[in-house]
Scaffold this motif. Structure first.
Motif, PDB file in Angstrom:
ATOM      1  N   GLY A   1       0.800  -1.221   0.000  1.00  0.00           N
ATOM      2  CA  GLY A   1       0.000   0.000   0.000  1.00  0.00           C
ATOM      3  C   GLY A   1       0.830   1.268   0.000  1.00  0.00           C
ATOM      4  O   GLY A   1       0.307   2.354  -0.252  1.00  0.00           O
ATOM      5  N   ASP A   2       2.145   1.146   0.273  1.00  0.00           N
ATOM      6  CA  ASP A   2       3.038   2.304   0.169  1.00  0.00           C
ATOM      7  C   ASP A   2       3.346   2.542  -1.306  1.00  0.00           C
ATOM      8  O   ASP A   2       3.866   1.640  -1.990  1.00  0.00           O
ATOM      9  CB  ASP A   2       4.346   2.056   0.929  1.00  0.00           C
ATOM     10  CG  ASP A   2       4.149   2.013   2.435  1.00  0.00           C
ATOM     11  OD1 ASP A   2       3.084   2.468   2.899  1.00  0.00           O
ATOM     12  OD2 ASP A   2       5.053   1.523   3.137  1.00  0.00           O
ATOM     13  N   LEU A   3       3.034   3.726  -1.796  1.00  0.00           N
ATOM     14  CA  LEU A   3       3.126   3.997  -3.225  1.00  0.00           C
ATOM     15  C   LEU A   3       4.195   5.030  -3.540  1.00  0.00           C
ATOM     16  O   LEU A   3       4.515   5.907  -2.724  1.00  0.00           O
ATOM     17  CB  LEU A   3       1.772   4.504  -3.757  1.00  0.00           C
ATOM     18  CG  LEU A   3       0.544   3.641  -3.459  1.00  0.00           C
ATOM     19  CD1 LEU A   3      -0.703   4.302  -4.045  1.00  0.00           C
ATOM     20  CD2 LEU A   3       0.721   2.227  -3.998  1.00  0.00           C
ATOM     21  N   CYS A   4       4.740   4.930  -4.747  1.00  0.00           N
ATOM     22  CA  CYS A   4       5.656   5.948  -5.239  1.00  0.00           C
ATOM     23  C   CYS A   4       4.835   7.129  -5.759  1.00  0.00           C
ATOM     24  O   CYS A   4       3.601   7.084  -5.784  1.00  0.00           O
ATOM     25  CB  CYS A   4       6.559   5.390  -6.335  1.00  0.00           C
ATOM     26  SG  CYS A   4       5.726   5.121  -7.918  1.00  0.00           S
ATOM     27  N   ALA A   5       5.524   8.196  -6.193  1.00  0.00           N
ATOM     28  CA  ALA A   5       4.826   9.398  -6.653  1.00  0.00           C
ATOM     29  C   ALA A   5       3.929   9.119  -7.853  1.00  0.00           C
ATOM     30  O   ALA A   5       2.917   9.803  -8.064  1.00  0.00           O
ATOM     31  CB  ALA A   5       5.837  10.486  -6.997  1.00  0.00           C
ATOM     32  N   ALA A   6       4.284   8.089  -8.640  1.00  0.00           N
ATOM     33  CA  ALA A   6       3.492   7.753  -9.823  1.00  0.00           C
ATOM     34  C   ALA A   6       2.320   6.831  -9.500  1.00  0.00           C
ATOM     35  O   ALA A   6       1.540   6.479 -10.385  1.00  0.00           O
ATOM     36  CB  ALA A   6       4.378   7.110 -10.887  1.00  0.00           C
TER      37      ALA A   6
ATOM     38  N   THR B   1       2.465   3.620  -8.022  1.00  0.00           N
ATOM     39  CA  THR B   1       2.655   2.172  -7.998  1.00  0.00           C
ATOM     40  C   THR B   1       3.326   1.759  -6.697  1.00  0.00           C
ATOM     41  O   THR B   1       3.982   2.559  -6.028  1.00  0.00           O
ATOM     42  CB  THR B   1       3.503   1.691  -9.199  1.00  0.00           C
ATOM     43  OG1 THR B   1       4.831   2.237  -9.103  1.00  0.00           O
ATOM     44  CG2 THR B   1       2.883   2.118 -10.507  1.00  0.00           C
ATOM     45  N   GLN B   2       3.145   0.497  -6.323  1.00  0.00           N
ATOM     46  CA  GLN B   2       3.678  -0.029  -5.071  1.00  0.00           C
ATOM     47  C   GLN B   2       5.192   0.180  -4.987  1.00  0.00           C
ATOM     48  O   GLN B   2       5.940  -0.122  -5.915  1.00  0.00           O
ATOM     49  CB  GLN B   2       3.365  -1.527  -4.973  1.00  0.00           C
ATOM     50  CG  GLN B   2       4.029  -2.253  -3.816  1.00  0.00           C
ATOM     51  CD  GLN B   2       3.529  -1.794  -2.453  1.00  0.00           C
ATOM     52  OE1 GLN B   2       2.337  -1.664  -2.245  1.00  0.00           O
ATOM     53  NE2 GLN B   2       4.455  -1.569  -1.519  1.00  0.00           N
ATOM     54  N   LEU B   3       5.649   0.704  -3.855  1.00  0.00           N
ATOM     55  CA  LEU B   3       7.089   0.807  -3.621  1.00  0.00           C
ATOM     56  C   LEU B   3       7.682  -0.580  -3.434  1.00  0.00           C
ATOM     57  O   LEU B   3       7.068  -1.462  -2.837  1.00  0.00           O
ATOM     58  CB  LEU B   3       7.366   1.649  -2.370  1.00  0.00           C
ATOM     59  CG  LEU B   3       7.283   3.165  -2.507  1.00  0.00           C
ATOM     60  CD1 LEU B   3       7.460   3.818  -1.136  1.00  0.00           C
ATOM     61  CD2 LEU B   3       8.345   3.692  -3.477  1.00  0.00           C
ATOM     62  N   ARG B   4       8.873  -0.767  -3.949  1.00  0.00           N
ATOM     63  CA  ARG B   4       9.633  -2.001  -3.785  1.00  0.00           C
ATOM     64  C   ARG B   4      11.081  -1.624  -3.459  1.00  0.00           C
ATOM     65  O   ARG B   4      11.505  -0.487  -3.686  1.00  0.00           O
ATOM     66  CB  ARG B   4       9.603  -2.854  -5.057  1.00  0.00           C
ATOM     67  CG  ARG B   4      10.088  -2.123  -6.301  1.00  0.00           C
ATOM     68  CD  ARG B   4      10.518  -3.064  -7.414  1.00  0.00           C
ATOM     69  NE  ARG B   4      11.897  -3.515  -7.225  1.00  0.00           N
ATOM     70  CZ  ARG B   4      12.554  -4.255  -8.119  1.00  0.00           C
ATOM     71  NH1 ARG B   4      11.968  -4.628  -9.230  1.00  0.00           N
ATOM     72  NH2 ARG B   4      13.814  -4.610  -7.898  1.00  0.00           N
ATOM     73  N   PRO B   5      11.861  -2.555  -2.939  1.00  0.00           N
ATOM     74  CA  PRO B   5      13.267  -2.255  -2.678  1.00  0.00           C
ATOM     75  C   PRO B   5      14.001  -1.893  -3.977  1.00  0.00           C
ATOM     76  O   PRO B   5      13.715  -2.452  -5.042  1.00  0.00           O
ATOM     77  CB  PRO B   5      13.803  -3.562  -2.093  1.00  0.00           C
ATOM     78  CG  PRO B   5      12.601  -4.281  -1.574  1.00  0.00           C
ATOM     79  CD  PRO B   5      11.492  -3.923  -2.502  1.00  0.00           C
ATOM     80  N   HIS B   6      14.932  -0.967  -3.858  1.00  0.00           N
ATOM     81  CA  HIS B   6      15.755  -0.582  -5.012  1.00  0.00           C
ATOM     82  C   HIS B   6      16.909  -1.577  -5.124  1.00  0.00           C
ATOM     83  O   HIS B   6      18.069  -1.278  -4.859  1.00  0.00           O
ATOM     84  CB  HIS B   6      16.273   0.840  -4.845  1.00  0.00           C
ATOM     85  CG  HIS B   6      17.148   1.307  -5.969  1.00  0.00           C
ATOM     86  ND1 HIS B   6      16.782   1.179  -7.293  1.00  0.00           N
ATOM     87  CD2 HIS B   6      18.375   1.885  -5.973  1.00  0.00           C
ATOM     88  CE1 HIS B   6      17.749   1.664  -8.058  1.00  0.00           C
ATOM     89  NE2 HIS B   6      18.720   2.092  -7.278  1.00  0.00           N
ATOM     90  N   ILE B   7      16.564  -2.794  -5.496  1.00  0.00           N
ATOM     91  CA  ILE B   7      17.499  -3.911  -5.578  1.00  0.00           C
ATOM     92  C   ILE B   7      17.412  -4.522  -6.975  1.00  0.00           C
ATOM     93  O   ILE B   7      16.310  -4.679  -7.519  1.00  0.00           O
ATOM     94  CB  ILE B   7      17.165  -5.010  -4.532  1.00  0.00           C
ATOM     95  CG1 ILE B   7      17.142  -4.425  -3.111  1.00  0.00           C
ATOM     96  CG2 ILE B   7      18.151  -6.169  -4.633  1.00  0.00           C
ATOM     97  CD1 ILE B   7      18.470  -3.951  -2.595  1.00  0.00           C
ATOM     98  N   VAL B   8      18.567  -4.869  -7.546  1.00  0.00           N
ATOM     99  CA  VAL B   8      18.578  -5.581  -8.824  1.00  0.00           C
ATOM    100  C   VAL B   8      18.431  -7.069  -8.528  1.00  0.00           C
ATOM    101  O   VAL B   8      19.331  -7.695  -7.957  1.00  0.00           O
ATOM    102  CB  VAL B   8      19.881  -5.314  -9.598  1.00  0.00           C
ATOM    103  CG1 VAL B   8      19.904  -6.137 -10.890  1.00  0.00           C
ATOM    104  CG2 VAL B   8      20.025  -3.828  -9.921  1.00  0.00           C
ATOM    105  N   TRP B   9      17.280  -7.620  -8.890  1.00  0.00           N
ATOM    106  CA  TRP B   9      17.029  -9.031  -8.633  1.00  0.00           C
ATOM    107  C   TRP B   9      17.525  -9.898  -9.781  1.00  0.00           C
ATOM    108  O   TRP B   9      17.780  -9.412 -10.888  1.00  0.00           O
ATOM    109  CB  TRP B   9      15.514  -9.251  -8.438  1.00  0.00           C
ATOM    110  CG  TRP B   9      15.004  -8.697  -7.144  1.00  0.00           C
ATOM    111  CD1 TRP B   9      15.673  -8.632  -5.957  1.00  0.00           C
ATOM    112  CD2 TRP B   9      13.700  -8.130  -6.903  1.00  0.00           C
ATOM    113  NE1 TRP B   9      14.862  -8.076  -4.987  1.00  0.00           N
ATOM    114  CE2 TRP B   9      13.657  -7.758  -5.544  1.00  0.00           C
ATOM    115  CE3 TRP B   9      12.575  -7.924  -7.701  1.00  0.00           C
ATOM    116  CZ2 TRP B   9      12.529  -7.184  -4.959  1.00  0.00           C
ATOM    117  CZ3 TRP B   9      11.441  -7.348  -7.119  1.00  0.00           C
ATOM    118  CH2 TRP B   9      11.421  -6.985  -5.773  1.00  0.00           C
ATOM    119  N   PHE B  10      17.654 -11.192  -9.510  1.00  0.00           N
ATOM    120  CA  PHE B  10      18.029 -12.140 -10.551  1.00  0.00           C
ATOM    121  C   PHE B  10      17.030 -12.039 -11.701  1.00  0.00           C
ATOM    122  O   PHE B  10      15.817 -12.010 -11.493  1.00  0.00           O
ATOM    123  CB  PHE B  10      18.040 -13.576 -10.006  1.00  0.00           C
ATOM    124  CG  PHE B  10      19.190 -13.865  -9.082  1.00  0.00           C
ATOM    125  CD1 PHE B  10      20.477 -14.013  -9.564  1.00  0.00           C
ATOM    126  CD2 PHE B  10      18.985 -13.978  -7.718  1.00  0.00           C
ATOM    127  CE1 PHE B  10      21.540 -14.281  -8.717  1.00  0.00           C
ATOM    128  CE2 PHE B  10      20.043 -14.242  -6.854  1.00  0.00           C
ATOM    129  CZ  PHE B  10      21.322 -14.393  -7.362  1.00  0.00           C
TER     130      PHE B  10
END
Length: 230
Positions: free
Chosen positions: A129-134, A136-145
């Motif tokens: 439920g935490d959203l970015c300015a645009a 969409t759901q916030l997610r960790p700023h991590i490069v996943w596999f």
């Protein structure tokens, strides 16, 4: 001023109390890596993934840089130092290093799930439920596999202009980051710090292997490099 490029991995942060990426059983903090470090895992169970990184973030805020981090920052008094790290912690920055490129993202930042450029500082838990300015759901700023490594070309350019290359805390088995060493100019000094090195000194020209922990090995090397400037 000579330019030192440093490639760092989980081993340098382990001595600060941050666990390395995978345990011997192939799990990361008891989780299958595919569940918590892939876009597919996030799509399947975003709550689990957010909780996993929330715990990693809280742990990061409780630890401090170790002597290896501080040794690298002190080199900036005599060298131009660029650190390229596979780590998502901020321990290099907290130790005073001023040029740090995070190949795999940063744990203390977040971004929109569908907006990779909407990056914000984040030291708190991320909840559903935490959203970015645009919106969409916030997610960790991590490069996943399975995701692109957007800073890889920049890292290659930095490595290609090195006068000295240091590899510390990484086995150089994780690709594409492991390819960076091949961008280094021919015949520059390369130092590999690892208590159990998986390469030999004839693997690269002018390679010196320091069979020690990150903190002790970096202390030895930093003293040598600083003496060279006297």
């Amino acid at each position: 001023m000579k330019k030192i490029v440093v490639l760092t991995g989980a081993g340098i942060s382990a001595e600060s109390g941050i666990k390395t990426f995978r345990d011997a059983d192939g799990l990361w903090e008891g989780h299958d890596v595919m569940e918590v470090a892939t876009p597919q895992g996030y799509a399947k169970n975003p709550g689990l993934v957010l909780d996993f990184y929330n715990k990693r973030r809280r742990q990061l805020l409780e630890v401090s840089p170790n002597q290896a981090h501080h040794s690298l920052s002190k080199l900036e008094d005599h060298y131009k130092v660029h650190i390229i790290t596979q780590n998502v912690d901020d321990l290099h920055e907290r130790a005073g290093s001023s040029n740090v490129l995070h190949l795999h993202g940063e744990l203390l930042k977040a971004r929109g799930s569908n907006d990779p450029n909407s990056i914000v500082e984040c030291k708190q838990d991320i909840k559903l439920g935490d959203l970015c300015a645009a919106g969409t759901q916030l997610r960790p700023h991590i490069v996943w596999f399975g995701e692109d490594v957007p800073l890889l070309d920049q890292a290659a350019d930095i490595t290609a202009n090195a006068d000295i290359l240091i590899i510390i805390g990484t086995s150089m088995q994780v690709y594409p980051a492991a390819n960076l060493v091949h961008y280094a100019p021919n015949n520059i000094p390369i130092y590999f710090i690892d208590p159990k090195p998986n390469i030999r000194e004839n693997s690269f020209n002018n390679l010196t292997i320091i069979k020690d922990s990150a903190t002790k090995g970096m202390e030895i090397l930093a003293q040598q490099l600083l003496e060279d400037k006297l």
